[in-house]
Design an enzyme around this catalytic site. Structure first.
Site, PDB file in Angstrom:
ATOM      1  N   CYS B  51       0.946   5.247   1.685  1.00  0.00           N
ATOM      2  CA  CYS B  51       0.623   6.679   1.754  1.00  0.00           C
ATOM      3  C   CYS B  51       0.434   7.234   3.158  1.00  0.00           C
ATOM      4  O   CYS B  51       1.152   8.140   3.576  1.00  0.00           O
ATOM      5  CB  CYS B  51      -0.636   6.957   0.939  1.00  0.00           C
ATOM      6  SG  CYS B  51      -0.451   6.560  -0.806  1.00  0.00           S
ATOM      7  N   HIS B 105      -3.003  12.102   4.067  1.00  0.00           N
ATOM      8  CA  HIS B 105      -3.862  11.067   3.505  1.00  0.00           C
ATOM      9  C   HIS B 105      -5.290  11.360   3.981  1.00  0.00           C
ATOM     10  O   HIS B 105      -5.510  11.578   5.173  1.00  0.00           O
ATOM     11  CB  HIS B 105      -3.415   9.677   3.965  1.00  0.00           C
ATOM     12  CG  HIS B 105      -4.125   8.583   3.234  1.00  0.00           C
ATOM     13  ND1 HIS B 105      -3.749   8.163   1.988  1.00  0.00           N
ATOM     14  CD2 HIS B 105      -5.211   7.857   3.561  1.00  0.00           C
ATOM     15  CE1 HIS B 105      -4.574   7.214   1.580  1.00  0.00           C
ATOM     16  NE2 HIS B 105      -5.468   7.006   2.523  1.00  0.00           N
TER      17      HIS B 105
END
Lengths: 97, 414
Positions: B51, B105
């Site tokens: 991510c 993120h």
């Protein structure tokens, strides 16, 4: 199609064999970086030694390699890296940015 | 060129398991409908299949070797360079920029602020129910709550009677309503699904009966795969229901009946997320914004559904790096809407499960997520950043991708 168009990806590893932090190693634990280039025809990946302090890769420190020819092997299950003439590929990679 | 609004939708761990990517099993009518008015990039790839590195790479248009982010533990502005982000570029050109859900993120990787105020005009919104995501929320056969991988729930029994992506969609709809007639906007909406755990409304499982599910065509670890290339999917192993399986480390395998259930839950999570996309797009219609809003739909990376004996991202396999990438540009990828006629009516997958569409235009050539920044900028009416020099640590605004504008103007050759 333009067969010369490539996509690049990379993934870090802390060791040559799977261990608990292989999925997501912290920066200081990264020892190997797998660099992939892929196009319509193949995916070629070299797992190379990586220094997390200098962010430098050692192209002569090869920990593993993968080559999948996508026309015959779209799922990337038959690694034919060991069948390859690596001097041709390295010459091509030298020409990349 | 006229300035367009941007609705930027990013899913989490979504591989190209969508109807518009020829996945015959997937039920994703709302995303398919979007694709029917859009340019669909069939071979789009993330730069790193996890991510934070992937999102930071895409949103700065720099590869991980330039962001120097390979884990979750640093903020690029202090760790590598003060790179301008995609939303920051829009903000600097007068757009009102907003973030809902997981776009950057969270945590250190975005300075605990989702890069506010650099990237956003207002603080990023996060759904309050996300704090329960990794807790014991899944009712097991014993009637107790567990922290399971497979976690189809009765939403009314969840805290607050909701789930994170439902909350995020509510907030995004509210923000869209607030921006009508109020200047150009860039709204990024990051959905949490189909990321594990599969904490999803239980009714979506009925779309994928177990007797219709199949195993991955290549469920074994390839014989000649170098060990360094394999990932042992430790996050999946940590879930309570997987621990009970006593799967051997690192190569598994997971029992076949459980593999089928993982695949069932992943697809159900995709359909659940698709419904939220449908709610967003139908809101554009309802507010009269469709003709002035570019829509981008993508994911941070893919996910292996048992291929090569893996159940995760964390690799260089195509199933982990390939992502959907769909761009709707009103007046370019589709004609402007007819007066009063909806472009993106909400499609209820339960009442219209067999709904099908044809993609408006497909691009088969290989593209990358670092291409998104220059392409979206240009297609929305802003200047695209110049290509970066070989070393760009000191260059705030540049791209390591390509501007794909020509793909909208010309047919692919060959």
């Amino acid at each position: 199609k333009n067969a010369e168009l490539m996509a690049f990806s990379q993934y870090p590893r802390p060791a040559d064999t799977p261990q608990n932090n292989s999925d997501l190693p912290d920066l200081q634990d990264i020892k190997v970086m797998g660099y992939s280039l892929r196009n319509w025809d193949y995916r070629y990946t070299l797992w190379l030694g990586f220094n997390p302090r200098s962010f430098q890769v050692n192209v002569s420190d090869v920990h593993g390699g993968e080559l999948y020819m996508l026309a015959d092997d779209p799922g990337q299950d038959k690694n034919i890296y060991s069948d390859l003439d690596h001097s041709i590929v390295m010459k091509k990679m030298d020409a990349l940015p | 060129r006229e300035k367009r609004n941007v609705l930027f939708i990013i899913a989490d761990d979504l591989r190209a398991s969508l109807g518009c990517y020829d996945d015959a099993l997937a039920k994703s009518p709302n995303i398919d409908q979007l694709a029917s008015r859009s340019q669909v990039f069939l071979n789009a790839y993330a730069q790193q299949a996890v991510c934070a590195p992937s999102r930071t790479s895409m949103l700065t248009s720099r590869r991980p070797d330039t962001t120097r982010l390979y884990d979750f533990n640093s903020y690029w502005r202090v760790h590598s360079g003060n790179y301008t982000t995609l939303p920051q570029h829009f903000k600097s050109k007068g757009y009102y920029t907003m973030s809902v859900g997981k776009v950057f993120h969270p945590g250190i990787a975005s300075n605990h602020t989702d890069d506010y105020p650099y990237s956003w005009s207002i603080p990023a919104y996060h759904p309050s129910s996300f704090r329960f995501e990794k807790q014991k929320m899944c009712k097991g056969d014993d009637g107790q709550l567990h922290a399971n991988l497979l976690c189809a729930v009765n939403v009314t029994e969840q805290p607050g009677g909701t789930l994170p992506d439902l909350e995020s969609t509510d907030e995004a709809v509210r923000l869209l309503k607030s921006r009508v007639g109020d200047g150009a906007f860039f709204l990024a909406v990051g959905f949490h699904k189909p990321h594990i755990p599969f904490r999803i409304p239980q009714e979506y499982l009925s779309l994928y009966p177990l007797d219709k599910m199949t195993l991955a065509p290549d469920p074994d670890v390839p014989e000649l795969l170098p060990p360094v290339a394999y990932n042992p999917w430790t996050d999946v192993r940590q879930r309570e229901d997987v621990q009970k399986l006593n799967v051997s480390f690192p190569y598994g395998p997971i029992p076949k009946d459980f593999q089928l259930r993982i695949r069932q839950h992943y697809y159900a999570a995709v359909s659940y997320m698709d419904a939220q996309v449908g709610r967003l797009l139908s809101t554009l219609d309802a507010l009269g914004l469709t003709d002035s809003t570019m829509v981008v739909f993508t994911s941070d990376h893919g996910w292996s559904l048992g291929e090569h004996g893996e159940w995760a991202k964390y690799s260089n396999f195509d199933v982990a790096t390939r992502v959907p990438l769909i761009m709707f540009v009103p007046g370019v990828t589709a004609a402007y809407s007819r007066a009063g006629g909806p472009t993106f009516p909400f499609i209820d997958v339960f009442s219209q499960p067999e709904h099908s569409f044809t993609n408006a235009k497909v691009i088969r050539n290989t593209v990358e997520l670092v291409d998104v920044f220059p392409t979206v900028s240009y297609m929305a009416g802003l200047p695209a950043p110049e290509h970066c020099p070989d070393v760009s640590l000191q260059v705030e605004l540049c791209t390591e991708g390509r501007n794909l504008v020509h793909t909208f103007q010309h047919k692919e050759r060959g």
